[in-house]
Design an enzyme around this catalytic site. Structure first.
Site, PDB file in Angstrom:
ATOM      1  N   THR A 132      85.895  42.596  52.053  1.00 18.31           N
ATOM      2  CA  THR A 132      87.238  42.978  52.504  1.00 18.31           C
ATOM      3  C   THR A 132      87.193  44.218  53.388  1.00 18.31           C
ATOM      4  OG1 THR A 132      89.273  43.984  51.654  1.00 18.31           O
ATOM      5  CG2 THR A 132      87.382  44.134  50.242  1.00 18.31           C
ATOM      6  N   ASP A 133      88.232  44.383  54.202  1.00 15.29           N
ATOM      7  CA  ASP A 133      88.335  45.614  55.007  1.00 15.29           C
ATOM      8  C   ASP A 133      88.708  46.817  54.135  1.00 15.29           C
ATOM      9  OD1 ASP A 133      90.990  44.955  54.458  1.00 15.29           O
ATOM     10  OD2 ASP A 133      91.696  45.174  56.524  1.00 15.29           O
ATOM     11  N   GLU A 134      89.122  46.552  52.878  1.00 14.79           N
ATOM     12  CA  GLU A 134      89.580  47.660  52.031  1.00 14.79           C
ATOM     13  C   GLU A 134      88.443  48.622  51.673  1.00 14.79           C
ATOM     14  OE1 GLU A 134      92.438  46.582  49.050  1.00 14.79           O
ATOM     15  OE2 GLU A 134      93.042  44.815  50.166  1.00 14.79           O
ATOM     16  N   TYR A 157      89.431  48.177  42.897  1.00 11.12           N
ATOM     17  CA  TYR A 157      89.062  46.916  43.569  1.00 11.12           C
ATOM     18  C   TYR A 157      88.151  47.192  44.761  1.00 11.12           C
ATOM     19  CZ  TYR A 157      89.486  43.054  46.924  1.00 11.12           C
ATOM     20  OH  TYR A 157      89.197  42.066  47.847  1.00 11.12           O
ATOM     21  N   LYS A 161      84.190  46.218  45.437  1.00 12.94           N
ATOM     22  CA  LYS A 161      83.727  45.404  46.567  1.00 12.94           C
ATOM     23  C   LYS A 161      82.737  46.202  47.419  1.00 12.94           C
ATOM     24  CE  LYS A 161      84.806  41.773  47.715  1.00 12.94           C
ATOM     25  NZ  LYS A 161      84.298  40.412  47.344  1.00 12.94           N
TER      26      LYS A 161
HETATM   27  P1  NAD Z   1      91.182  34.736  44.281  1.00 12.86           P
HETATM   28  O1  NAD Z   1      91.458  35.766  43.236  1.00 12.86           O
HETATM   29  O2  NAD Z   1      92.283  33.839  44.721  1.00 12.86           O
HETATM   30  O3  NAD Z   1      89.996  33.784  43.783  1.00 12.86           O
HETATM   31  C1  NAD Z   1      88.857  34.256  43.139  1.00 12.86           C
HETATM   32  C2  NAD Z   1      88.107  33.068  42.548  1.00 12.86           C
HETATM   33  O4  NAD Z   1      86.923  33.587  41.911  1.00 12.86           O
HETATM   34  C3  NAD Z   1      88.899  32.302  41.477  1.00 12.86           C
HETATM   35  O5  NAD Z   1      88.759  30.912  41.678  1.00 12.86           O
HETATM   36  C4  NAD Z   1      88.247  32.735  40.170  1.00 12.86           C
HETATM   37  O6  NAD Z   1      88.310  31.750  39.156  1.00 12.86           O
HETATM   38  C5  NAD Z   1      86.813  33.010  40.615  1.00 12.86           C
HETATM   39  N1  NAD Z   1      86.139  33.984  39.746  1.00 12.86           N
HETATM   40  C6  NAD Z   1      86.596  35.198  39.364  1.00 12.86           C
HETATM   41  N2  NAD Z   1      85.718  35.792  38.538  1.00 12.86           N
HETATM   42  C7  NAD Z   1      84.667  34.945  38.421  1.00 12.86           C
HETATM   43  C8  NAD Z   1      83.432  34.998  37.731  1.00 12.86           C
HETATM   44  N3  NAD Z   1      83.124  36.052  36.962  1.00 12.86           N
HETATM   45  N4  NAD Z   1      82.567  33.958  37.850  1.00 12.86           N
HETATM   46  C9  NAD Z   1      82.890  32.895  38.617  1.00 12.86           C
HETATM   47  N5  NAD Z   1      84.046  32.771  39.272  1.00 12.86           N
HETATM   48  C10 NAD Z   1      84.930  33.775  39.186  1.00 12.86           C
HETATM   49  O7  NAD Z   1      90.545  35.546  45.477  1.00 12.86           O
HETATM   50  P2  NAD Z   1      90.693  35.342  47.054  1.00 12.86           P
HETATM   51  O8  NAD Z   1      91.890  36.055  47.518  1.00 12.86           O
HETATM   52  O9  NAD Z   1      90.518  33.913  47.365  1.00 12.86           O
HETATM   53  O10 NAD Z   1      89.427  36.169  47.559  1.00 12.86           O
HETATM   54  C11 NAD Z   1      88.150  35.538  47.657  1.00 12.86           C
HETATM   55  C12 NAD Z   1      87.143  36.554  48.181  1.00 12.86           C
HETATM   56  O11 NAD Z   1      87.563  37.030  49.447  1.00 12.86           O
HETATM   57  C13 NAD Z   1      87.007  37.799  47.283  1.00 12.86           C
HETATM   58  O12 NAD Z   1      85.653  38.161  47.251  1.00 12.86           O
HETATM   59  C14 NAD Z   1      87.846  38.855  47.990  1.00 12.86           C
HETATM   60  O13 NAD Z   1      87.352  40.138  47.729  1.00 12.86           O
HETATM   61  C15 NAD Z   1      87.647  38.463  49.436  1.00 12.86           C
HETATM   62  N6  NAD Z   1      88.747  38.817  50.346  1.00 12.86           N
HETATM   63  C16 NAD Z   1      90.044  38.505  50.036  1.00 12.86           C
HETATM   64  C17 NAD Z   1      91.062  38.820  50.935  1.00 12.86           C
HETATM   65  C18 NAD Z   1      92.495  38.445  50.653  1.00 12.86           C
HETATM   66  O14 NAD Z   1      93.392  38.862  51.404  1.00 12.86           O
HETATM   67  N7  NAD Z   1      92.789  37.673  49.626  1.00 12.86           N
HETATM   68  C19 NAD Z   1      90.758  39.494  52.137  1.00 12.86           C
HETATM   69  C20 NAD Z   1      89.421  39.788  52.412  1.00 12.86           C
HETATM   70  C21 NAD Z   1      88.424  39.447  51.515  1.00 12.86           C
HETATM   71  P1  TYD Z   2      98.689  42.958  48.407  1.00 14.26           P
HETATM   72  O1  TYD Z   2      99.168  41.591  48.768  1.00 14.26           O
HETATM   73  O2  TYD Z   2      98.548  43.313  46.965  1.00 14.26           O
HETATM   74  O3  TYD Z   2      97.337  43.209  49.210  1.00 14.26           O
HETATM   75  P2  TYD Z   2      96.448  44.568  49.363  1.00 14.26           P
HETATM   76  O4  TYD Z   2      96.907  45.581  48.399  1.00 14.26           O
HETATM   77  O5  TYD Z   2      95.098  44.047  49.045  1.00 14.26           O
HETATM   78  O6  TYD Z   2      96.631  44.985  50.789  1.00 14.26           O
HETATM   79  O7  TYD Z   2      99.696  44.025  49.052  1.00 14.26           O
HETATM   80  C1  TYD Z   2      99.959  44.053  50.437  1.00 14.26           C
HETATM   81  C2  TYD Z   2     100.840  45.248  50.709  1.00 14.26           C
HETATM   82  O8  TYD Z   2     102.115  45.037  50.054  1.00 14.26           O
HETATM   83  C3  TYD Z   2     100.307  46.553  50.113  1.00 14.26           C
HETATM   84  O9  TYD Z   2     100.637  47.644  50.991  1.00 14.26           O
HETATM   85  C4  TYD Z   2     101.054  46.700  48.808  1.00 14.26           C
HETATM   86  C5  TYD Z   2     102.403  46.069  49.108  1.00 14.26           C
HETATM   87  N1  TYD Z   2     103.070  45.443  47.936  1.00 14.26           N
HETATM   88  C6  TYD Z   2     104.393  45.793  47.621  1.00 14.26           C
HETATM   89  O10 TYD Z   2     105.038  46.622  48.300  1.00 14.26           O
HETATM   90  N2  TYD Z   2     104.963  45.211  46.523  1.00 14.26           N
HETATM   91  C7  TYD Z   2     104.304  44.305  45.744  1.00 14.26           C
HETATM   92  O11 TYD Z   2     104.878  43.812  44.742  1.00 14.26           O
HETATM   93  C8  TYD Z   2     102.963  43.929  46.098  1.00 14.26           C
HETATM   94  C9  TYD Z   2     102.191  42.939  45.281  1.00 14.26           C
HETATM   95  C10 TYD Z   2     102.396  44.528  47.206  1.00 14.26           C
END
Ligand code: NAD
Ligand code: TYD
Length: 349
Positions: A132-134, A157, A161
C-alpha cells in the site's frame, strides 16, 4: 506457457478481482487461491469462476507454515502473488497484534515457504508482494509518493505493511529470492467489505444511517478502481523487473467530504430521492488517531516502463460500484451479519 500461481487472499476484495482476471485471461495457468477466510474473505466473491478447471482453492492460514509447505509441495508453484492481509486501519487501532501476526509473521512464513520450496532454483520464479501507499506516511498539501519516498508509517496497519515490505526486500537481498513489490493507493469497487469508506457509506445511505465523517473531512486520498489495480498487478507480474518496486495510483485525488458529497448526489439520483436527501445524513465525528492527511501517488514509473494507466474515470467507476452494491443486496446482508455488527457497534456506537 503453463504455470502454477498461488494467489493469497484471493477471497478478499482485491484478491478476488486478481483471481478472476488470471483465471479468465490465462486458461493454461493453474491459479491456486490460498485464503484463511477471515471476516474479510468471502468465496461468494468468486462464484462465477469457481467451477473453472484452472481454479483451485485451499483454505489455509499463512501463519501455518506446515500447511503452506503442503500446498507448495502439492502445486509446485512458479509464482506467488501475495495479497492476504489484515487491511483495515480502524481495526488495526483496535487490535494491532492481529496485524503483526498476519501481515508481518504471515508474510515471513510465506517467504520461507517459497524459499524452502524453490531451494535456490529461482529460474522463472517470482514472489510478488502487494502493498500500500500508506507505508510512506502522510503528504502535505503538495508533492507525491515516488518509489524512493522514505517509509514513515503512522498506523499499526501501515507499520505492519511497511515491515512486511522490508522483509520481502531483505529476502531478495539476502537470499536472492526473486521479489517485486507494488504500493497502491486506495481502491474502490465491487466486493469491498463495507467497513471502508465508499461501501460503508453506500450501505448507510441505503439504510438511512448517519455517514460518519472523521475530523474535518478534509483528508485526501487517491482513488483507483479495483479492476485497474488488478490490471496493473497483471502488468507487473508479466513485465516487472525483479528486485524493483512500483507505485500504482489513480491520479485521482479527492478530499473525503467532496467525495462523500458526490456519492450522496449519485445515490439520490439512483435511488430517485430528492436532491440533497442523502447529504443530510453526513455526521462529523471524532477523528481517527494518527490519521494521515493526504496520500497521492506518482505513477510515472509503471506508466513509462510498463505502459499501465487507469482505464476507468472516477465517475464511471463510482457509478458502476454503486450499481453493483444496489444489485447485490444479498451479498451485503451476508457480509454485514455477525462479527461485523459487533465491530460496527464498537467503532461507531
Ligand atoms: P481484504 O481485507 O478485503 O482481504 C484480505 C484477504 O486476506 C481476505 O480474503 C482474508 O480472508 C485473507 N486473509 C487475512 N488474513 C489471512 C491469513 N492469516 N491467512 C490467509 N488469508 C488471510 O483486503 P484487500 O483490501 O483486498 O487488500 C488486499 C491486499 O492489498 C492487502 O495486502 C492490502 O494491504 C493491499 N492493498 C489494499 C488497498 C485497498 O485500498 N484495499 C490498497 C493498496 C494495497
Ligand atoms: P478507509 O476506506 O478506511 O481507507 P484508508 O484509511 O486506508 O485510507 O478511509 C478512507 C478515508 O475516509 C480516510 O481518510 C478515513 C475516512 N473515513 C471516514 O471519514 N469515516 C469512516 O467511517 C471511514 C471508514 C473512513
Amino acid at each position: 506457457m503453463s504455470k502454477a500461481i498461488i494467489i493469497t487472499g484471493g477471497a478478499g476484495f482485491i484478491g478476488s478481482h486478481v483471481v478472476r482476471l488470471f483465471v479468465k485471461k490465462y486458461p493454461g495457468y493453474k491459479i491456486i487461491n490460498v485464503d484463511a477466510l477471515t471476516y474479510a474473505g468471502n468465496l461468494e466473491n468468486l462464484r462465477d469462476i469457481e467451477k473453472s478447471s484452472n481454479y483451485f482453492f485451499e483454505k489455509a492460514n499463512i501463519l501455518n507454515k506446515e500447511e503452506l509447505d503442503k500446498i507448495f509441495k502439492l502445486y509446485q508453484p512458479d509464482a506467488i502473488i501475495h495479497l492476504a492481509a489484515e487491511s483495515h486501519v480502524d481495526r488495526s487501532i483496535l487490535s494491532p497484534m492481529d496485524f503483526v501476526y498476519t501481515n508481518v509473521i504471515g508474510t515471513v512464513n510465506l517467504l520461507n515457504a517459497a524459499k524452502d520450496a524453490w531451494a535456490g532454483n529461482y529460474h522463472e520464479k517470482l514472489f510478488y508482494h502487494i502493498s500500500t501507499d500508506e507505508v510512506f506516511g502522510s503528504l502535505g498539501e503538495k508533492g507525491f509518493f515516488t518509489e524512493s519516498t522514505p517509509y514513515a508509517p503512522n498506523s499499526p496497519y501501515s507499520a505492519s505493511k511497511a515491515s512486511s515490505d522490508h522483509f520481502v526486500r531483505a529476502y531478495g537481498e539476502t537470499f536472492s529470492l526473486p521479489v517485486i513489490i507494488s504500493n497502491c493507493s486506495n481502491n474502490y469497487g465491487p466486493n469491498q467489505f463495507p467497513e471502508k469508506l465508499i461501501p460503508l457509506f453506500i450501505n448507510n445511505i441505503v439504510l438511512g444511517k448517519p455517514l460518519p465523517v472523521y475530523g474535518d473531512g478534509l483528508y485526501t486520498r487517491d482513488w483507483l478502481y479495483v479492476k485497474d489495480h488488478a490490471l496493473a498487478i497483471d502488468n507487473i507480474f508479466q513485465k516487472g523487473e525483479k528486485g524493483e518496486t512500483y507505485n500504482i495510483g489513480g491520479g485521482n485525488e479527492w478530499k473525503n467530504i467532496d467525495l462523500v458529497k458526490m456519492l450522496c448526489r449519485l445515490m439520490d439520483e439512483k435511488l430517485k430521492k430528492k436532491s440533497g436527501n442523502s447529504e443530510q445524513l453526513i455526521s462529523y465525528i471524532k477523528d481517527r488517531p494518527g490519521h494521515d492527511r493526504r496520500y497521492a501517488i506518482d505513477a510515472s514509473k509503471i506508466n513509462k516502463e510498463l505502459g499501465w494507466k487507469p482505464s476507468v474515470t472516477f465517475e464511471q467507476g463510482l457509478s458502476e460500484t454503486i450499481d453493483w452494491y444496489l444489485e447485490n443486496k444479498e451479498w451485503l446482508e451476508h457480509v454485514t451479519s455477525g462479527e461485523y455488527r459487533k465491530y460496527y457497534e464498537g467503532q461507531y456506537g
